[in-house]
Every structure is written in C-alpha cells, then in structure tokens.
Scaffold this motif. Structure first.
Motif: not given
Length: 307
Positions: A216-222, A242-245, A254-259, A280-284
């Motif tokens: 999958s392509r993963i997009d992590v946001s918050c 975070k950028p798509s990967r 693992k992803a880090k979301l810096h406040l 936190v939302a993860v789009r696949t």
C-alpha cells in the motif's frame, strides 16, 4: 505526451504481471450407473483413463460433485481424500458424509489437499460406481486418519469430482471462493487496511506504529484541536503530516509526528489536569486503488501548573 507514455507503461506492466493461480479439478465426472457393496473406491488415473486425475496442485478442496443416474438415489455416501502412504497404502486425509439424490449433487467443503491426493467414495449400504475406468479398492470403510492397503479393480470408478483452489496464505481457505483476504492468514473476511495501529505521545512527538495487510501507499497525518486562549486567539485546528510512502504487506512501519510550535506553546500554558485532543489518521491506498482511512485518538496532556 508524458501522461500517455505513463499509461502505456502501466498497461504493459499489467500485461506482464503473473496471473493469479486458477482452480483445478480432480477425480471423475462420470454419471453413476451402478453400485458396489462394502467398498471404499478411489479414482485412480491410468493411461487408458486419463480423465480421472489426482489433485494437481496443493491447496484447498472447496466442493465435490457426484452425478447419480436414475433410480440409484437417495443414497448416503462418504466422500474422502486419500494420500499415498507407500506400498499400496493410502491414508484418509479428509472426509464428508452426505445423502445423494438422483441427478446432480454438489456440496461445499474445505479440505486441505496435496499434489497426488486421490478422491474416493464409500457407502454404508453401497458405493456408487461408473462402469468403466479403474479404481483402488479396500473392502470396507476407512476412518479419517487411518491408513489401509488397497488393491486394484478394473472396469469401475467412483463418480466423484472436486474443485481445488490455491491457498497462498496457507490458512486452510480457498483463495478464490472462501478467502476474502488471501494476502493474510489472519483474516478470511475483507482485509482490513491495517492489522495494527498505535499512536502514543511522548515529549514533543507522537509516535505512530502501523502494519498494513497488503502492499500500500501510506499517508500519516494528525489534527490537533486548539481551543480559544486567554490572548483572544480563536479556536483552530493544527494539522501535522508525513510524506507518502510505499510499504510492503505485513511490514511494521514507524512514523514520528513532531508537534508544531503552536501546539507546544499551548501545552505549556495548559494545566496538567487538562489535555488537547489529537486525532491520528492513516490513509492506505492498495494496488487496486482502493483507499481506506483508520483513525486513532490521542490525548496530549497539559504541561502547565497543576491548578
């Protein structure tokens, strides 16, 4: 021109992609025209009768069929899968008992099979037969898991055939008709986009851990909701991303979301008994383009005075 070239390349890759394994058939699809008492009969292939093959591929037997000629039903038959044990012996590796009527009889099943397994029938009253072919014969019933030495019988064959489907994730479910999630042995219904999602704040970072069930392509946001403050700043929402990967199936990510500064400042002002709400939302997006979103709520505790 670039878009047209990209579409052509995508189409070419699609044509070159290997096709999904297809289901196969085993046994004999002849119509029963007789019966034989106290007999376990296995459909054995011979040079003269190549149309009663053994199981060709390892997988799961998903249904079996017997065609019964007029006047022979109803008749109880015990269907069996038999595995060669050497020296003329066969081990019964699966069974299912049903009452057959005249005509077409088809029954769903879920029996793991291996290459070379043979299909057989046994009837407490009589075993159905077709008047041609060849069969392996044992006089009497065979219990599931039991090994017996079989002889041979010319001129008859059990009228049983079956469909075998591949089982790529080795979960005991046929990939084409029984398993809606052939990518993972943990699921048989529709694959969830993620088998695992965790979000935990620590210091000035939200640590996100996830595991997709397919490539999958993963997009992590918050999103962090900031209420109005004493300085008159209006309610607003701050977004982190975070950028798509691209991520392979079952890989732990693992992803880090810096406040951002605005959130850190508000947390320093907020009493420790209070908290900001973050989601936190993860789009696949899988290989077919299907998109799913899974969310996780997070509480960001205030770091100000205890009052």
């Amino acid at each position: 021109m670039r878009k047209r070239l990209g579409a052509a390349v995508a189409a070419a890759l699609l044509l070159l992609a290997p096709a999904a394994p297809a289901s196969t058939e085993a046994g004999s699809n002849c119509v029963a025209d007789g019966s034989r008492a106290n007999s376990t009969l296995l459909a054995t292939p011979t040079a003269a009768f190549p149309d009663q093959p053994p199981v060709k591929e390892q997988g799961v037997l998903v249904n079996w069929t017997v065609r019964v000629g007029p006047g022979l039903g109803p008749l109880v038959q015990q269907f069996g899968v038999f595995r060669a044990a050497g020296g003329g012996g066969y081990t019964k590796a699966g069974e299912q008992t049903e009452t057959l009527a005249d005509g077409w009889n088809e029954f769903p099943a879920r029996i793991p099979v291996q290459v070379g397994d043979l299909l057989g029938l046994y009837g407490p009253a009589a075993t159905l037969t077709c008047g041609y072919g060849a069969a392996a014969l044992f006089e009497g019933p065979v219990a599931n898991g039991e090994t017996k030495t079989f002889g041979s019988l010319e001129g008859v064959t059990p009228p049983v055939s079956a469909v075998v489907e591949p089982d790529g994730d080795d979960d005991g479910y046929g990939d084409q008709s029984q398993d809606d999630c052939p990518e993972s042995a943990d699921y048989h219904e529709q694959c969830p986009p993620l088998s695992y999602l965790r979000a935990k704040p620590r210091g000035e970072v939200i640590y996100v851990t996830l595991q997709p069930t397919s490539d999958s392509r993963i997009d992590v946001s918050c999103r962090v909701a900031l209420p109005p403050d004493e300085r008159g700043e209006a309610r607003r929402t701050v977004r982190l991303s975070k950028p798509s990967r691209r991520v392979g199936a079952d890989r732990v990510v693992k992803a880090k979301l810096h406040l951002p500064r605005a959130v850190r400042r508000r947390l320093r002002e907020l009493p420790r008994k209070r908290a900001l709400r973050a989601k936190v939302a993860v789009r696949t997006t899988d290989a077919s383009g299907e998109t799913s979103v899974r969310t996780k709520s997070v509480r960001l505790r205030g770091r100000g005075s205890r009052s």
